[in-house]
Design a protein around this motif. Structure first.
Motif, PDB file in Angstrom:
ATOM      1  N   THR A   1       0.836  -1.188   0.000  1.00 41.47           N
ATOM      2  CA  THR A   1       0.000   0.000   0.000  1.00 41.47           C
ATOM      3  C   THR A   1       0.873   1.239   0.000  1.00 41.47           C
ATOM      4  N   ALA A   2       0.672   2.096  -1.003  1.00 45.77           N
ATOM      5  CA  ALA A   2       1.410   3.355  -1.091  1.00 45.77           C
ATOM      6  C   ALA A   2       0.527   4.534  -0.696  1.00 45.77           C
ATOM      7  N   GLY A   3      -0.709   4.269  -0.313  1.00 41.78           N
ATOM      8  CA  GLY A   3      -1.669   5.272   0.092  1.00 41.78           C
ATOM      9  C   GLY A   3      -3.042   4.847  -0.387  1.00 41.78           C
ATOM     10  N   PRO A   4      -4.096   5.562  -0.015  1.00 39.91           N
ATOM     11  CA  PRO A   4      -4.123   6.566   1.038  1.00 39.91           C
ATOM     12  C   PRO A   4      -4.149   5.903   2.412  1.00 39.91           C
ATOM     13  N   GLY A   5      -3.990   6.708   3.453  1.00 40.35           N
ATOM     14  CA  GLY A   5      -4.000   6.161   4.798  1.00 40.35           C
ATOM     15  C   GLY A   5      -3.244   7.062   5.749  1.00 40.35           C
TER      16      GLY A   5
END
Length: 368
Positions: free
Chosen positions: A93-97
């Motif tokens: 996961t590179a985003g969002p978060g």
């Protein structure tokens, strides 16, 4: 390096996925698209760390990811019975978060990819949810997606990998956020959503009349802040509230949310039929709120009334997990070049913008 063509139905890739966008530390190994198989899916929840604060504390979440992620990755590999030689790529996961957690997972993925000499795929967390149904079910593009989670509530048209159109969204609170705030208001423990659902089972859904916001408007947008305010008003009138009143309020709130989603789903399916009159519509519900049984039941009824196919992934794949990230990595490997090590993590990354800077629009195939 080999070249993978999206038309190769006999392609078999094995991808390690890493997910750290919020309060679950997760790693998984998934094989596909031929013989789709989740070889391992390890998830470590941080609920205990955040319970006393009544919500996720970003700094605590990031530190917890740092402390355990390497062990989770090792366990995922061990359970999959795969060695590094068996892994074709690393997806994360590179985003969002929450940016701290995203950085921990994505930088770990970069380090693994560099050390093991594997390609890197930066995955939009929301795309992981969007494509999960293609891992669990026989589903072709295009289809409708209802994404419902703690941070997102939106209808999207999914035309292909990296090709999304947002049709409607919440103009205020996300559904999961509204559930959590409602739980906190009524004195229920964190995480709020499951506790509201459990209390609702004991409640009288007819005792309180709560609004169904925006249903008098033709768009697919939603609103849940006013619903939450109406519930607060009812609760304050009856303070101190007893357990049965809490249950009745939870039942009324949950039914109102389910009614709004069902009505909007029918409208979304009508729009889909207008655009694709020759295609039998499919509506996929994904995200943590998709684990709510009453919401699932209402959406299923709405789909059946509209003559559409309803798909909801298994409960374990509705909430945040790394199997969906690994699968999204496989889907992207079949359609796009792998990502550059300079790709930065992104705290904000709308799904309908997931094509920009990652997919390589117009390019087909991936070097792996």
């Amino acid at each position: 390096m080999t070249f993978v063509n999206e038309n190769r139905a006999d392609t078999r890739l094995t991808v390690l996925g890493i997910e750290t966008s919020c309060d679950e530390t997760a790693a998984a190994v998934v094989r596909g698209p031929l013989d789709k198989n989740i070889l391992s899916n390890v998830i470590q929840s941080q609920i205990d760390e955040h319970t006393e604060f009544g919500g996720v504390v970003p700094e605590i979440a990031a530190r917890a990811h740092i402390e355990i992620l390497d062990k989770i990755v090792a366990e995922a590999l061990q359970k999959s019975k795969c060695s590094w030689d068996d892994i074709d790529a690393v997806a994360a996961t590179a985003g969002p978060g929450l940016i701290g957690g995203v950085i921990v997972g994505f930088m770990t993925a970069k380090a693994i990819a560099m050390a093991a000499g594997k390609p890197l795929i930066g995955v939009n967390h929301l795309e992981g949810h969007a494509l999960t149904a293609r891992l669990t079910d026989d589903l072709d593009f295009p289809f409708l997606l209802l994404l419902v989670s703690g941070g997102h509530s939106q209808f999207l048209l999914v035309r292909g990998v990296g090709d999304y159109e947002r049709l409607g969204t919440t103009i205020d609170d996300a559904i999961g956020e509204a559930f959590d705030k409602t739980a906190k208001l009524l004195g229920l423990p964190y995480p709020g959503g499951p506790h509201v659902e459990q209390m609702a089972k004991k409640g009288d859904v007819t005792r309180f009349k709560l609004p169904r916001p925006l249903l008098d408007r033709p768009s697919l947008d939603m609103s849940f802040a006013g619903l939450k305010t109406a519930l607060r008003t009812q609760a304050k009138k009856l303070e101190p509230v007893d357990d049965q009143t809490v249950a009745d309020l939870c039942a009324a709130f949950q039914r109102a949310v389910a009614d709004v989603l069902a009505a909007r789903t029918k409208s979304a399916l009508e729009l889909f039929r207008e655009r694709y009159p020759e295609t039998i519509p499919s509506i996929v519900v994904a995200g943590g709120v998709a684990a709510n049984q009453e919401i699932r039941s209402s959406l299923l009824s709405a789909a059946e009334e509209a003559g559409a196919r309803f798909i909801a992934p298994p409960m374990a794949l509705c909430t945040d997990n790394a199997a969906m990230i690994a699968w999204a990595g496989i889907e992207r490997l079949l359609h796009s070049p792998v990502d550059d090590m300079k790709l930065p993590p992104r705290p904000r990354w709308p799904l309908d913008q997931s094509n920009a800077g990652v997919l390589g629009a117009g390019k087909k195939g991936a070097k792996v």
